[in-house]
Design a protein around this motif. Sequence first.
Motif, mmCIF file in Angstrom:
data_model
loop_
_atom_site.group_PDB
_atom_site.id
_atom_site.type_symbol
_atom_site.label_atom_id
_atom_site.label_comp_id
_atom_site.label_asym_id
_atom_site.label_seq_id
_atom_site.Cartn_x
_atom_site.Cartn_y
_atom_site.Cartn_z
ATOM 1 N N ARG A 32 49.022 28.817 35.493
ATOM 2 C CA ARG A 32 47.989 28.819 34.596
ATOM 3 C C ARG A 32 49.207 29.365 33.706
ATOM 4 O O ARG A 32 48.778 28.763 32.261
ATOM 5 C CB ARG A 32 46.935 29.103 34.577
ATOM 6 C CG ARG A 32 45.742 28.652 34.985
ATOM 7 C CD ARG A 32 44.457 28.938 35.163
ATOM 8 N NE ARG A 32 43.415 28.292 36.199
ATOM 9 C CZ ARG A 32 42.251 27.855 35.623
ATOM 10 N NH1 ARG A 32 42.730 27.659 34.483
ATOM 11 N NH2 ARG A 32 41.516 27.152 36.452
ATOM 12 N N GLU A 82 34.639 27.515 43.700
ATOM 13 C CA GLU A 82 33.958 28.581 42.931
ATOM 14 C C GLU A 82 34.492 29.754 42.280
ATOM 15 O O GLU A 82 34.412 30.418 40.714
ATOM 16 C CB GLU A 82 33.569 29.235 43.878
ATOM 17 C CG GLU A 82 32.258 28.666 44.493
ATOM 18 C CD GLU A 82 30.927 28.966 43.857
ATOM 19 O OE1 GLU A 82 30.343 29.571 43.534
ATOM 20 O OE2 GLU A 82 29.804 28.226 45.183
ATOM 21 N N THR A 84 37.211 29.385 40.426
ATOM 22 C CA THR A 84 37.941 27.643 39.059
ATOM 23 C C THR A 84 39.673 28.470 39.899
ATOM 24 O O THR A 84 40.537 28.590 38.952
ATOM 25 C CB THR A 84 38.465 29.447 37.960
ATOM 26 O OG1 THR A 84 38.234 30.724 37.902
ATOM 27 C CG2 THR A 84 36.694 28.556 37.655
ATOM 28 N N LYS A 312 32.232 38.457 43.780
ATOM 29 C CA LYS A 312 32.024 37.459 42.790
ATOM 30 C C LYS A 312 30.804 37.251 42.331
ATOM 31 O O LYS A 312 30.143 38.006 41.289
ATOM 32 C CB LYS A 312 32.384 35.716 43.403
ATOM 33 C CG LYS A 312 32.145 34.843 41.836
ATOM 34 C CD LYS A 312 32.092 33.795 42.685
ATOM 35 C CE LYS A 312 30.058 33.896 41.953
ATOM 36 N NZ LYS A 312 28.999 32.684 42.483
ATOM 37 N N ASP A 318 35.497 35.984 37.188
ATOM 38 C CA ASP A 318 36.736 36.229 35.870
ATOM 39 C C ASP A 318 36.662 37.490 36.266
ATOM 40 O O ASP A 318 37.939 38.509 35.998
ATOM 41 C CB ASP A 318 36.593 35.865 34.593
ATOM 42 C CG ASP A 318 36.747 34.527 34.501
ATOM 43 O OD1 ASP A 318 37.554 33.967 35.214
ATOM 44 O OD2 ASP A 318 36.530 33.748 33.799
ATOM 45 N N HIS A 458 43.588 34.147 29.216
ATOM 46 C CA HIS A 458 43.433 33.335 29.670
ATOM 47 C C HIS A 458 43.458 32.647 30.341
ATOM 48 O O HIS A 458 42.793 32.221 31.561
ATOM 49 C CB HIS A 458 43.966 32.000 28.402
ATOM 50 C CG HIS A 458 42.920 31.264 28.905
ATOM 51 N ND1 HIS A 458 43.108 29.697 29.092
ATOM 52 C CD2 HIS A 458 41.601 30.702 27.888
ATOM 53 C CE1 HIS A 458 42.399 28.893 29.216
ATOM 54 N NE2 HIS A 458 41.124 29.471 28.161
ATOM 55 N N PRO A 462 39.796 32.877 33.294
ATOM 56 C CA PRO A 462 39.693 31.103 31.517
ATOM 57 C C PRO A 462 37.983 30.843 31.329
ATOM 58 O O PRO A 462 38.337 31.107 30.181
ATOM 59 C CB PRO A 462 40.301 30.119 32.942
ATOM 60 C CG PRO A 462 40.361 30.440 34.250
ATOM 61 C CD PRO A 462 40.013 31.954 34.294
ATOM 62 N N SER A 463 36.858 31.064 32.303
ATOM 63 C CA SER A 463 36.081 30.478 31.199
ATOM 64 C C SER A 463 35.577 31.901 30.334
ATOM 65 O O SER A 463 34.783 31.715 29.068
ATOM 66 C CB SER A 463 34.949 30.569 32.355
ATOM 67 O OG SER A 463 34.943 31.106 33.551
ATOM 68 N N LYS A 464 35.599 32.746 30.490
ATOM 69 C CA LYS A 464 35.160 33.977 29.982
ATOM 70 C C LYS A 464 36.268 34.191 28.615
ATOM 71 O O LYS A 464 35.774 34.289 27.527
ATOM 72 C CB LYS A 464 35.074 35.234 30.288
ATOM 73 C CG LYS A 464 34.275 36.018 31.134
ATOM 74 C CD LYS A 464 33.084 35.958 30.951
ATOM 75 C CE LYS A 464 31.955 36.934 31.498
ATOM 76 N NZ LYS A 464 30.546 36.811 31.026
ATOM 77 N N ASN A 466 37.954 31.295 27.461
ATOM 78 C CA ASN A 466 36.724 30.284 26.505
ATOM 79 C C ASN A 466 35.632 30.591 25.911
ATOM 80 O O ASN A 466 35.816 30.628 24.692
ATOM 81 C CB ASN A 466 36.692 29.145 26.799
ATOM 82 C CG ASN A 466 37.919 28.664 27.919
ATOM 83 O OD1 ASN A 466 39.089 28.654 27.134
ATOM 84 N ND2 ASN A 466 38.000 27.425 28.716
ATOM 85 N N GLU A 467 35.060 31.412 26.318
ATOM 86 C CA GLU A 467 34.484 31.978 25.632
ATOM 87 C C GLU A 467 33.891 32.878 24.401
ATOM 88 O O GLU A 467 33.459 31.887 23.058
ATOM 89 C CB GLU A 467 32.533 32.321 26.386
ATOM 90 C CG GLU A 467 31.958 32.572 26.540
ATOM 91 C CD GLU A 467 30.779 33.515 27.282
ATOM 92 O OE1 GLU A 467 30.967 33.356 27.920
ATOM 93 O OE2 GLU A 467 29.636 33.933 27.082
ATOM 94 N N GLU A 470 35.319 31.080 21.723
ATOM 95 C CA GLU A 470 34.285 30.103 21.088
ATOM 96 C C GLU A 470 33.590 30.839 19.898
ATOM 97 O O GLU A 470 33.625 30.945 18.597
ATOM 98 C CB GLU A 470 33.850 29.788 22.410
ATOM 99 C CG GLU A 470 32.923 28.112 21.009
ATOM 100 C CD GLU A 470 32.199 27.817 22.294
ATOM 101 O OE1 GLU A 470 32.475 27.448 23.672
ATOM 102 O OE2 GLU A 470 30.823 27.044 22.207
#
Length: 510
Positions: A32, A82, A84, A312, A318, A458, A462-464, A466-467, A470
């Motif tokens: 990534r 799971e 990611t 997890k 994350d 990131h 990645p998900s946290k 992105n949040e 945002e």
Amino acid sequence: MKFYVTTPIYYVNDIPHIGHAYTTVIADVLTRYHRMFGEESYFLTGVDEHGQKVQKAAEARGKDPQTHCDEMVLNFQNVWKELTIAPDVFMRTTFPYHKKVVQDCLQQLFDCGDIYIKEYEGWYSVSEEIFYTEKDLVNGKSPAGKEVTLVKEKNYFFKMSKYQDRLLKYIHDNPEFIAPENKKNETLGFLSKPLEDLCISRPKSRLSWGIELPFDKEYVTYVWFDALLNYTSAIGLKQQGRELEFQNKWAAAVHLIGKDILITHTVYWPTMLMALNLPLPRKIFAHGWWLTANNSKMSKSEGQVVKPLDMKDIVGVDGLRYFLTRDIHFGNDAQFSQDLVINRVNVELANNLGNLLSRTTQLLHKYFDGKIPERSSNLESSKEISKLALQTSTRVREDIYNYSPNMAVGHVVELLTKTNQCLDQEAPWKKAKENLAEAGETLLTVMEVLRISAILLHPVMPSKMNELLERIGFREKVTFEEAQKWFGLTTGSTVIKADPLFPRIQTENK
Ligand code: MSP
């Protein structure tokens, strides 16, 4: 292709544990990062399905090996999903096209005289799938302390010894080939003694679960000979129409491995490639182990393993990815425990990063109607922080190029710590009453740090991230260029006030 990264392919004798998750998370994180730097990248992981170890595991479950593998492989694929982890290719050594490549390679080496048959006696460790000679044994066990059994039979051998000098020269001429330095030295130590030829067959009478030798139907090939070739079969070796793809990807190959499988990768594999007239991979990086509380390797055979999904559930996907990237200096060993994971997540994500976000968001809502303030850089403290933020981006890239993801993350943590201190010193909640513009400048400075940090973290979360982006109203694509510039947020855009991004995790004893 700039970056083709591989993990070991894992034996399907059991479900994945935190050690397997580690290499796979790091490979995903590195991929990534390279993509974020704008580099074409490719990521391979998979499973190693043949050999005695898997055959025994299938027998123990009362299943035929193929059914056993088909079931077990799902455990790996599900866990990676799971977490990611997004490989470009998930290899299975039971894929027919892989089997064909292995057989073609065996035939090539047999035809050129690099494979021959002889009577053989040796000590075999099933758990490592490795043969040892009498003099290798330590107190009747393998050097790693595993049980061995005496095997006497006719077998096929690969003339590994023939390539010893060429490999030594290659390692000396290419000092970057094996990393870290101590693992290069360990390989050189191994090569300072005469190299034996490598037994690459097993009679079917003893082991039937493997790829048949194309020149002798009574034998299957040795599981390591089969497994190592996956790194090349996956990207097109000996497959019509895939020649260019192979050349392109193979030139960028980086193998990430645990230090337990150093010699198979730094000696067996390069000599096999030399015999096949193929170039060697760009790099082999051997990382350390996660250890249990009493400092032994965390492994199924040691009995103490942590299932990645259990962790997890406690710290989030994350949080776990963050811990695995952050807590080991890539190459060294480190301890793994639930408390260590929770502590790291609480201190650096809930407190340092999370508090910075929630404090600033609240202040923006209180004094600026929840909007990003006007751009300005008059305060000395803002100038210093912006300089540090841009330096951090450069450092992160350097660390990733140096295979030090933990250092990369460490630099972002430092930036966040300094920014928290700056916020305390500038105290915009006090200033807002007499100098709203200055208070706004400090809050914008913090928001910019959060934007840059979220981009730089990131690949790890990645998900946290992105949040987070945002919430602070960043709508652009996540690219490294965005982390190299100051002022990427739009004045007047809305900042979202919400629950903590990383809720503090309570432990039983706290
Ligand atoms: N099938 C072979 C590899 C063939 S590659 C062509 C194999 N498989 S394995 O299932 O035993 O996985 C070993 C790998 O798992 C290690 O090299 C390492 O990447 C990872 N780890 C297993 N236990 C580990 C720790 N306790 N700590 C860190 N990584 C470890 O060997």
